[in-house]
Each structure stands twice: as structure tokens, then as C-alpha cells.
Design a protein around this motif. Sequence first.
Motif, PDB file in Angstrom:
ATOM      1  N   ALA A 234       0.820  -1.211   0.000  1.00 30.90           N
ATOM      2  CA  ALA A 234       0.000   0.000   0.000  1.00 30.90           C
ATOM      3  C   ALA A 234       0.855   1.264   0.000  1.00 30.90           C
ATOM      4  O   ALA A 234       0.569   2.223  -0.724  1.00 30.90           O
ATOM      5  N   GLN A 235       1.923   1.282   0.787  1.00 24.61           N
ATOM      6  CA  GLN A 235       2.753   2.478   0.865  1.00 24.61           C
ATOM      7  C   GLN A 235       3.753   2.572  -0.276  1.00 24.61           C
ATOM      8  O   GLN A 235       4.285   3.657  -0.559  1.00 24.61           O
ATOM      9  N   GLU A 236       3.998   1.466  -0.979  1.00 20.28           N
ATOM     10  CA  GLU A 236       4.969   1.456  -2.067  1.00 20.28           C
ATOM     11  C   GLU A 236       4.313   1.629  -3.433  1.00 20.28           C
ATOM     12  O   GLU A 236       4.988   1.870  -4.432  1.00 20.28           O
ATOM     13  N   PHE A 237       2.997   1.505  -3.497  1.00 20.68           N
ATOM     14  CA  PHE A 237       2.292   1.580  -4.768  1.00 20.68           C
ATOM     15  C   PHE A 237       2.263   3.023  -5.255  1.00 20.68           C
ATOM     16  O   PHE A 237       2.495   3.968  -4.492  1.00 20.68           O
ATOM     17  N   LEU A 238       1.995   3.217  -6.543  1.00 21.58           N
ATOM     18  CA  LEU A 238       1.881   4.552  -7.119  1.00 21.58           C
ATOM     19  C   LEU A 238       0.482   4.748  -7.699  1.00 21.58           C
ATOM     20  O   LEU A 238       0.114   4.038  -8.649  1.00 21.58           O
ATOM     21  N   PRO A 239      -0.305   5.696  -7.157  1.00 20.86           N
ATOM     22  CA  PRO A 239       0.030   6.491  -5.977  1.00 20.86           C
ATOM     23  C   PRO A 239      -0.074   5.648  -4.707  1.00 20.86           C
ATOM     24  O   PRO A 239      -0.804   4.652  -4.688  1.00 20.86           O
ATOM     25  N   PRO A 240       0.645   6.035  -3.655  1.00 24.71           N
ATOM     26  CA  PRO A 240       0.518   5.312  -2.381  1.00 24.71           C
ATOM     27  C   PRO A 240      -0.933   5.306  -1.924  1.00 24.71           C
ATOM     28  O   PRO A 240      -1.664   6.274  -2.097  1.00 24.71           O
ATOM     29  N   LEU A 241      -1.336   4.178  -1.344  1.00 25.27           N
ATOM     30  CA  LEU A 241      -2.751   3.929  -1.074  1.00 25.27           C
ATOM     31  C   LEU A 241      -3.188   4.396   0.318  1.00 25.27           C
ATOM     32  O   LEU A 241      -2.599   4.001   1.330  1.00 25.27           O
ATOM     33  N   THR A 242      -4.221   5.203   0.367  1.00 29.02           N
ATOM     34  CA  THR A 242      -4.889   5.534   1.629  1.00 29.02           C
ATOM     35  C   THR A 242      -5.568   4.266   2.138  1.00 29.02           C
ATOM     36  O   THR A 242      -6.258   3.576   1.390  1.00 29.02           O
ATOM     37  N   SER A 243      -5.372   3.951   3.419  1.00 28.06           N
ATOM     38  CA  SER A 243      -5.858   2.656   3.905  1.00 28.06           C
ATOM     39  C   SER A 243      -6.173   2.690   5.398  1.00 28.06           C
ATOM     40  O   SER A 243      -5.819   3.635   6.108  1.00 28.06           O
ATOM     41  N   VAL A 244      -6.848   1.646   5.857  1.00 25.61           N
ATOM     42  CA  VAL A 244      -7.117   1.436   7.285  1.00 25.61           C
ATOM     43  C   VAL A 244      -6.039   0.516   7.847  1.00 25.61           C
ATOM     44  O   VAL A 244      -5.797  -0.570   7.309  1.00 25.61           O
ATOM     45  N   ARG A 245      -5.395   0.963   8.911  1.00 28.28           N
ATOM     46  CA  ARG A 245      -4.350   0.162   9.556  1.00 28.28           C
ATOM     47  C   ARG A 245      -4.827  -0.300  10.921  1.00 28.28           C
ATOM     48  O   ARG A 245      -5.466   0.453  11.651  1.00 28.28           O
ATOM     49  N   PHE A 246      -4.525  -1.542  11.255  1.00 25.51           N
ATOM     50  CA  PHE A 246      -4.850  -2.061  12.586  1.00 25.51           C
ATOM     51  C   PHE A 246      -3.721  -2.965  13.049  1.00 25.51           C
ATOM     52  O   PHE A 246      -2.973  -3.515  12.239  1.00 25.51           O
ATOM     53  N   PRO A 247      -3.569  -3.148  14.361  1.00 22.94           N
ATOM     54  CA  PRO A 247      -2.390  -3.829  14.908  1.00 22.94           C
ATOM     55  C   PRO A 247      -2.520  -5.353  14.929  1.00 22.94           C
ATOM     56  O   PRO A 247      -2.846  -5.964  15.956  1.00 22.94           O
ATOM     57  N   ARG A 248      -2.237  -5.975  13.803  1.00 23.04           N
ATOM     58  CA  ARG A 248      -2.398  -7.433  13.687  1.00 23.04           C
ATOM     59  C   ARG A 248      -1.629  -8.202  14.754  1.00 23.04           C
ATOM     60  O   ARG A 248      -2.153  -9.104  15.400  1.00 23.04           O
ATOM     61  N   TYR A 249      -0.340  -7.887  14.908  1.00 23.39           N
ATOM     62  CA  TYR A 249       0.487  -8.622  15.861  1.00 23.39           C
ATOM     63  C   TYR A 249      -0.077  -8.524  17.273  1.00 23.39           C
ATOM     64  O   TYR A 249      -0.146  -9.524  18.008  1.00 23.39           O
ATOM     65  N   GLU A 250      -0.486  -7.320  17.634  1.00 25.60           N
ATOM     66  CA  GLU A 250      -1.009  -7.105  18.989  1.00 25.60           C
ATOM     67  C   GLU A 250      -2.295  -7.888  19.222  1.00 25.60           C
ATOM     68  O   GLU A 250      -2.572  -8.314  20.351  1.00 25.60           O
ATOM     69  N   PHE A 251      -3.099  -8.086  18.169  1.00 22.11           N
ATOM     70  CA  PHE A 251      -4.310  -8.894  18.327  1.00 22.11           C
ATOM     71  C   PHE A 251      -3.937 -10.297  18.809  1.00 22.11           C
ATOM     72  O   PHE A 251      -4.485 -10.804  19.786  1.00 22.11           O
ATOM     73  N   GLY A 252      -3.002 -10.930  18.092  1.00 17.66           N
ATOM     74  CA  GLY A 252      -2.614 -12.289  18.438  1.00 17.66           C
ATOM     75  C   GLY A 252      -1.935 -12.380  19.795  1.00 17.66           C
ATOM     76  O   GLY A 252      -2.231 -13.280  20.593  1.00 17.66           O
ATOM     77  N   ALA A 253      -1.032 -11.426  20.063  1.00 19.98           N
ATOM     78  CA  ALA A 253      -0.302 -11.451  21.331  1.00 19.98           C
ATOM     79  C   ALA A 253      -1.243 -11.235  22.509  1.00 19.98           C
ATOM     80  O   ALA A 253      -1.135 -11.913  23.544  1.00 19.98           O
ATOM     81  N   THR A 254      -2.181 -10.303  22.350  1.00 19.94           N
ATOM     82  CA  THR A 254      -3.125 -10.024  23.441  1.00 19.94           C
ATOM     83  C   THR A 254      -4.051 -11.210  23.665  1.00 19.94           C
ATOM     84  O   THR A 254      -4.336 -11.590  24.812  1.00 19.94           O
ATOM     85  N   ALA A 255      -4.522 -11.828  22.575  1.00 18.06           N
ATOM     86  CA  ALA A 255      -5.397 -13.004  22.702  1.00 18.06           C
ATOM     87  C   ALA A 255      -4.668 -14.133  23.434  1.00 18.06           C
ATOM     88  O   ALA A 255      -5.239 -14.803  24.302  1.00 18.06           O
ATOM     89  N   ALA A 256      -3.399 -14.336  23.099  1.00 17.51           N
ATOM     90  CA  ALA A 256      -2.617 -15.387  23.763  1.00 17.51           C
ATOM     91  C   ALA A 256      -2.457 -15.099  25.251  1.00 17.51           C
ATOM     92  O   ALA A 256      -2.590 -16.003  26.092  1.00 17.51           O
ATOM     93  N   ARG A 257      -2.182 -13.831  25.590  1.00 18.52           N
ATOM     94  CA  ARG A 257      -2.040 -13.476  27.010  1.00 18.52           C
ATOM     95  C   ARG A 257      -3.345 -13.683  27.765  1.00 18.52           C
ATOM     96  O   ARG A 257      -3.343 -14.129  28.929  1.00 18.52           O
TER      97      ARG A 257
END
Length: 240
Positions: free
Chosen positions: A184-207
Motif C-alpha cells: 500500500a505504501q509502495e504503490f503509485l500512488p501510495p494507497l490511503t488505507s485502514v491500519r490495525f495492529p495485527r500482531y497485537e491482536f494475536g499477542a493479546t489473545a494469547a495473554r
Amino acid sequence: LSGFSPEVELEHVVSLLGQRVAGLILTSTVHAERTYDLLARAGVPVVEVPVISGRLIDMAVGYSNEAAAHAMTAHLARCGYRKVGLIMTQTANNRMAQDRRAGFIKATAEFGMAQDPSLMIETHFGIVNGAKAFVELLSRHPDIDAVFCTSDTLAIGCILEARRRGIEVPGDMGVAGYDDIELAQEFLPPLTSVRFPRYEFGATAARMLLDRFQGRQPLQRVVDLGFDIVVRGSTRKPRG
């Protein structure tokens, strides 16, 4: 692994419970009624990811897909776009896709944008599918001025097809995506997008599961880790 099929998910749940699992992490499928019953009787801790709304089994960690889609649609409205098409992944049994559609519909109403069911198209993931859906959307509404896609690959397909047709992005048409993949950030034009914390989802669920295994109750049964609207060059700058 369930492919958003409640029946397939139920088969996996039955199999795992038969192996006496200590806990489960389930993702955004609409669950079969028997799945709720089996898990209630089994009494094992369950964390649903990343959906935190609706009928929850036990615990959940993620973010509001409805709020994220609403926020992106609101961004498009503030950029001056008035007739926005929605290209989304299949909503059947997919709670994330259903919530994203709801957020889009709510925002278009709030901001006085065009509202028409034919502005919304369901398709499958992929760049080619995004391009095909974009063509279909243009055939229905040649005067649309922006497209919001519920995955970045769909949005990239739209931009490529727009380029083939001589449509400038964002000059003639805005395009927004969802997921904020690396491309998304490397494309031309760079893409406006929704970002969410994938890693934190998994880590928090595990905890959360580990806490329950050790007899501790989590401080929150439902954890909202939020999202960000990442504004890049595929949409105009907000007005005002």
C-alpha cells in the motif's frame, strides 16, 4: 481454515474439543448455534479475534470494523467526494465484512453522500477481482468520484484498471483501501488505507488465554486495540 463457513468451523471445534484443548482462538466467522452450545458446555476459555461486537462467546480482542469503515468513509466525505462506491469481500457469514458495510452505509447517510445499493459490489479477494468489480461499478455509475475497497488488493486492482482507462487517481477519482499491507505504501500512488495492529491482536489473545489457564481473570473481557486511517496519495487532501 473455515473459509467463513459456520459448518466447517463447527467441525474444527468438535475435533479440537475431542482432543481436550485448553482454550481456543476463533476468527470472525458467524458461528453456528451448536458451536455456542458446545463451547458453553465445554467450559474452555475462548477468545474471538478481531471482532469485538455482537454476540460474543467469552472474550474478544480486536477493533470495531464498523467504526473503521465509518471513519474511512468520513475521510472521503471530507475530501469532497460525494458519490462513493463500495467494493467489498463476501459478507455471507463474515462478521468483519458485514460490519464494514454497516459503517459505510451509516457514514454515507450522516454526510449526505449518495446512497444506492447498486453502489455496493461484493467480490472475492484479489487484484483481478478488484479490477473487474471496478469495471462493473463504472458501468452502473459512470459518475462515481471515489471507491472504497474493504481490502488493499481490491483497491490496487481498481487503481490499475483506472490507469488503463486514463482515469487519474486521485485527480479524477479517489481510491481507498483497507488492511494497510506493505504494498500500500509502495504503490503509485501510495494507497490511503485502514491500519490495525495485527500482531497485537494475536499477542493479546494469547495473554488472555494464558491468564485464564492460570486462574486469573483478564482486566477486560473485551479489548479494543483501535485502528488508524493512513492518508496517502490515492485520495485528495481534506477540504477546509
